[in-house]
Design a protein around this motif. Structure first.
Motif, PDB file in Angstrom:
ATOM      1  N   TYR A 104      39.521  42.112  20.142  1.00  0.00           N
ATOM      2  CA  TYR A 104      39.778  42.253  18.713  1.00  0.00           C
ATOM      3  C   TYR A 104      38.785  41.428  17.907  1.00  0.00           C
ATOM      4  CZ  TYR A 104      42.248  41.733  14.302  1.00  0.00           C
ATOM      5  OH  TYR A 104      42.579  41.717  12.986  1.00  0.00           O
TER       6      TYR A 104
ATOM      7  N   CYS B 171      35.372  42.876  17.994  1.00  0.00           N
ATOM      8  CA  CYS B 171      35.186  44.000  17.071  1.00  0.00           C
ATOM      9  C   CYS B 171      35.019  43.511  15.648  1.00  0.00           C
ATOM     10  CB  CYS B 171      36.387  44.954  17.128  1.00  0.00           C
ATOM     11  SG  CYS B 171      36.489  45.854  18.641  1.00  0.00           S
TER      12      CYS B 171
ATOM     13  N   LEU C 221      38.318  49.454  15.598  1.00  0.00           N
ATOM     14  CA  LEU C 221      39.483  48.725  15.126  1.00  0.00           C
ATOM     15  C   LEU C 221      40.653  49.648  14.813  1.00  0.00           C
ATOM     16  CD1 LEU C 221      37.728  45.943  13.166  1.00  0.00           C
ATOM     17  CD2 LEU C 221      39.398  45.652  14.951  1.00  0.00           C
TER      18      LEU C 221
ATOM     19  N   PHE D  49      42.388  50.533  17.967  1.00  0.00           N
ATOM     20  CA  PHE D  49      42.505  49.343  18.809  1.00  0.00           C
ATOM     21  C   PHE D  49      43.618  49.499  19.823  1.00  0.00           C
ATOM     22  CE2 PHE D  49      41.467  45.182  19.845  1.00  0.00           C
ATOM     23  CZ  PHE D  49      42.619  44.478  20.097  1.00  0.00           C
TER      24      PHE D  49
ATOM     25  N   ALA E 123      43.140  44.160  10.337  1.00  0.00           N
ATOM     26  CA  ALA E 123      41.958  45.013  10.373  1.00  0.00           C
ATOM     27  C   ALA E 123      41.962  45.957   9.181  1.00  0.00           C
ATOM     28  CB  ALA E 123      41.919  45.820  11.671  1.00  0.00           C
TER      29      ALA E 123
END
Lengths: 621, 105, 172
Positions: free
Chosen positions: A118, A121, A155, A158, A254
């Motif tokens: 995460y 990204c 994202l 994800f 995100a």
């Protein structure tokens, strides 16, 4: 002098730091604490760099730095980074919001097994975003633009184990890709006209060419519209807006980062950056303004009927981006950028609070959240401020930015556009009040107590709300270095005054306040305004746009690809390749029948040969 | 008055009859018989050419010597052919050329 | 005598020719094996007769001796040893019609070639040679082919004998 040289190369450090943190995050994927520390440090360094760059800009002015990337024949391709007012504003927004999101995500994503990925990204995304913002070269911009799309894809999808998330990521990427084709072709047209990809040089060539009539205005218009298409895709404007609501399948921080503050702002940034090209063509400006106002109203109406909190915020984002496009179309670049900053701060704030609320109540629709003021005071307070900013209540920031945009819409396009923009303002205030009223006046009791929100998750929204208030300070001039936001963005234009009088702010203030009152009355059930059933259904189906696109894709696109793939399989593969290959065994199967092994056959062949030779001798000799 | 052409045509006819026999017979021995007919056609051709030569005795002798050799080789070939046929007969108990197709694809 | 016998010689020639052709057709077509064999003999004798016509008496004698004596005998032996009266063997092959066509074609070409090749045909002027002359010719000018021919005969004989020798490994 050495300080200056060092400073020139310092600009490169901004995207580079994020890129390095991306690589290192991947290498350290398995250690949560190391990844987190790395990213936090990278975020802090970026903020420091932003401040350094800002101070230097105020002292020195615009700087740029370029390196040679490749030589193809006679053309040399350079990558360059330019720091001017526009990019500084964007860098500020991206760095601060990213840092706050990283703080928030520590708690939010704490238990997720893909914690390291995460953060990787997020780093990749911010590196790409810095690339878009700093680039002074259309080709590099396009490359960074695509990387931004990739970051968004990663994202959104994800939690790709969820089918809906995977589909949403695919939809986002494909829809923005359609717009990106426009950006590519537009850049190539500009390259063909001016022979270079460098943005400032393109500006020179185009303005000179239009003055001396060597470049036709229609060519520039076409290029401008194609580039606007790219912006429309990335910023989820009217025909290509379908991906943004579905993108809420991704993690909330995100969504806050990408779909509220930064990536969707990239489209607005693109047009602002390339504005001299758009200025040349009235048609392109009108086009952008039209798309903007359509989106503003379209998404505003849809936000009225959604029930999921994040969806409403998504449609609100689309709508406000439409407002920014409208501002650009009216020629008011500083207004658009200021609204971008305000909207970025407040929308990110709203998303983060939405994340908090969802965590606390484990519900996601506004009708089911209740008792939040007691449980998370800080988040509710920040939410209030964010909503007020966005609705445009004076003296909060949104009021000033909307006022500037409304004024420029009146001066550029006259009364009809102004009236439409006012309607949009009404709608925006209305639905935001709806959210606030419904969430905070719900009297149902919570049965499950999930504890308080951690400080890490309530602090960032608070900081953002403070920021959104502080941003108003940008409008004032501070000393003689900084003469107000308009001059900051357009230093050559010496402060255009878009204000047509005092009555515009008054009217917009009245409209906003009346919208808030109406909404409060309706949603606390003091008055009843029963909605028209037909319109309600139309809105609930999102004007059937999604259905239309599904139909188009499945019927037309998929059918055509079936035909083409059948052609490829049957004609090219089976007949062409396999057919030619099977010709050999087939012909040998037939030809080998000659070898019968019988003596008489061989004698016969000899005789036939003899007869042939005899015929030749007799008749042709 | 018979001229060279009569003998030549006769030998051509003989040759073609022998050829037909070689092509249409199924049994190996009968193919050998037809081949003998072909040999005879060739011999007749050579002798007639030798006899009608206008030039010298040497030409005649030339023609006739060639015929001697042809007859020799024909005899040798016949002997070997019969030997082969007998061998095949011992292996397969039939000399039907339609069945002798081991060299088939 | 020779000039007056033009007609007779022509008739004799045609007689012999018809005999030869009929016998040859018999060899090619007949369904009876012995008939084929004897037709071959008849054809050979006819050809020998033609040789005498052409002032090649030695050749005629050689022909009768070798062909009539050895060839036919060998063939008869072969017929006996391979049990050739099996009727299926005597049908024609499947390609007989094409064979007729091919042979007819070849014949046509040959005849066209023969007829068109010379404008004037030489008159019959028989050159008699004596056997002595032939013998001397064979053994001096054509000595090497003569030796080679005898070598070939030898090898053929050896080969034939080897082929029909019963093999030592499997005793039948």
């Amino acid at each position: 002098m050495t300080g200056l040289l060092q400073y020139n190369n310092l600009i490169w450090l901004i995207p580079l730091i994020s890129l390095i943190s991306f690589v290192l995050s991947i290498l350290n994927k398995n250690s949560n604490s190391r990844t987190y520390l790395l990213n936090l440090i990278a975020g802090l360094v970026n903020i420091i760099l932003f401040l350094v760059v800002l101070i230097n800009y105020i002292d020195i002015g615009k700087t740029s730095s370029q390196i040679v990337w490749a030589k193809i024949g006679d053309t040399t391709l350079m990558i360059g980074a330019t720091v001017d007012a526009l990019s500084i504003s964007m860098i500020g927004l991206v760095s601060i919001v990213t840092f706050l999101i990283k703080l928030y995500s520590l708690q939010y994503m704490k238990d997720d097994p893909k914690f390291g990925w995460y953060f990787a990204c997020i780093s990749l995304f911010s590196a790409a975003m810095y690339g878009v913002v700093l680039s002074d070269n259309l080709l590099f911009l396009y490359g960074a633009w695509e990387l931004v799309g990739l970051g968004s894809y990663l994202l959104i999808g994800f939690w790709y184990e969820k089918r809906a998330a995977a589909e949403a990521a695919k939809k986002a990427f494909i829809t923005t890709r359609i717009g990106d084709v426009g950006l590519l072709v537009g850049s190539l047209i500009l390259f063909k006209i001016s022979g270079t990809f460098n943005i400032s040089e393109i500006f020179h060539v185009v303005t000179n060419g239009i003055e001396t009539e060597m470049i036709s205005q229609s060519t520039v218009s076409i290029a401008a519209i194609l580039i606007a298409l790219g912006a429309i895709g990335k910023s989820a404007q009217f025909p290509l807006h379908v991906w943004l609501p579905d993108a809420m399948e991704g993690p909330t921080p995100a969504s806050a980062l990408i779909h509220a503050a930064t990536m969707v702002a990239a489209g607005v940034f693109l047009i602002a950056r390339l504005f001299p090209i758009f200025e040349v063509s009235n048609f392109a400006l009108t086009f952008i303004a039209t798309i903007g106002i359509i989106t503003f109203l379209f998404a505003g109406t849809l936000a009225l009927v959604m029930n999921d909190l994040k969806r409403i915020l998504a449609y609100s984002t689309i709508s406000h981006l439409g407002l920014m496009f409208l501002s650009l179309g009216c020629g008011n670049v500083p207004g658009a950028i200021f609204h971008l900053l305000i909207h970025g701060a407040s929308k990110a704030l709203l998303f983060l609070c939405a994340g908090n609320f969802t965590n606390l109540t484990s519900k996601s629709t506004i009708f089911e959240m209740s008792g939040l003021i007691k449980k998370s005071t800080l988040s509710s307070f920040s939410f209030f401020i964010g909503a007020a900013t966005l609705a445009g209540i004076p003296p909060f920031g949104g009021f000033w930015s909307k006022d500037a945009i409304l004024a420029s819409s009146y001066s550029a396009f006259g009364l009809p556009m102004f009236a439409a923009a006012l309607t949009g303002t009404f709608l925006s205030a209305f639905y935001i009040t709806r959210i606030v009223v419904i969430i905070f006046s719900n009297k149902k009791n919570l049965t499950d107590k999930l504890g308080q929100t951690s400080i890490l998750m309530s602090l960032p929204p608070l900081i953002l709300s403070v920021l959104s208030i502080l941003l108003i300070g940008l409008l004032i001039s501070w000393g003689d270095r900084y003469l107000g936001f308009s001059t900051f963005i357009n230093p050559s234009e010496g402060g255009e005054n878009h204000h047509a009088g005092i009555w515009i702010p008054v009217i917009s203030g009245l409209v906003t306040i009346s919208a808030i009152i109406f909404s409060w009355l309706k949603y606390t059930n003091r008055i009843s305004l029963p909605p028209n059933q037909k319109i309600l259904r139309l809105l609930e189906n999102k004007y059937h746009v999604d259905n239309l696109y599904n139909y188009l894709v499945s019927k037309i696109v998929l059918r055509t690809s079936k035909i083409i793939s059948a052609f490829d399989r049957i004609v090219i593969n089976d007949t062409g390749v396999d057919g030619l290959a099977s010709l050999i065994p087939f012909s040998s199967l037939r030809l080998k029948q000659i070898q019968t092994g019988k003596v008489s056959t061989y004698l016969m062949s000899m005789t036939i040969g003899l007869v042939a030779v005899l015929l030749y001798m007799v008749f042709f000799h | 008055m018979t001229g060279l052409v009569h003998y030549q045509i006769l030998s051509a006819i003989l040759f073609c009859i022998g050829l037909y026999g070689a092509l249409s017979r199924k049994s190996a021995i009968l193919i050998l018989l037809s081949i003998e007919i072909m040999f005879n056609a060739v011999n007749l051709n050579l002798i007639s050419l030798a006899a009608f030569s206008q030039f010298s005795q040497e030409q005649v002798a030339l023609g006739q010597s060639i015929v001697v050799f042809v007859i020799t080789i024909a005899a040798a070939e016949l002997a070997l052919g019969v030997a082969i046929i007998l061998r095949i007969y011992k292996n397969k108990s039939s000399i039907d050329t339609d069945n002798l197709n081991l060299l088939k694809w | 005598m020779i000039e007056n016998s033009n007609l007779i010689s022509m008739m004799l020639f045609y007689l012999l020719a018809i005999t030869i052709i009929a016998s040859a057709i018999g060899v090619a077509i007949s369904k009876n094996v012995m008939l084929a064999c004897l037709s071959l003999l008849a054809a050979l004798l006819g050809v020998a007769g033609l040789f005498i016509f052409l002032a090649a008496e030695f050749m005629a004698l050689v022909q009768i001796l070798i062909y009539g004596g050895t060839v036919v005998t060998v063939i008869v032996f072969a017929i006996i040893l391979t049990n050739l009266n099996d009727f299926s063997n005597l049908k024609s092959t499947k390609q007989a019609p094409f064979a007729i066509l091919a042979c007819a074609g070849a014949l046509a070409c040959l005849i066209i070639g023969i007829l068109g090749s010379s404008t004037s045909w030489p008159k019959l002027e028989l050159n008699y040679i004596s056997i002595t002359y032939l013998g001397r010719y064979l053994f001096t000018d054509w000595a090497i082919p003569f030796e080679l021919a005898s070598l070939v005969l030898l090898i053929a004989l050896i080969g034939a004998v080897l082929m029909v020798k019963p093999s030592n490994e499997d005793d039948k």
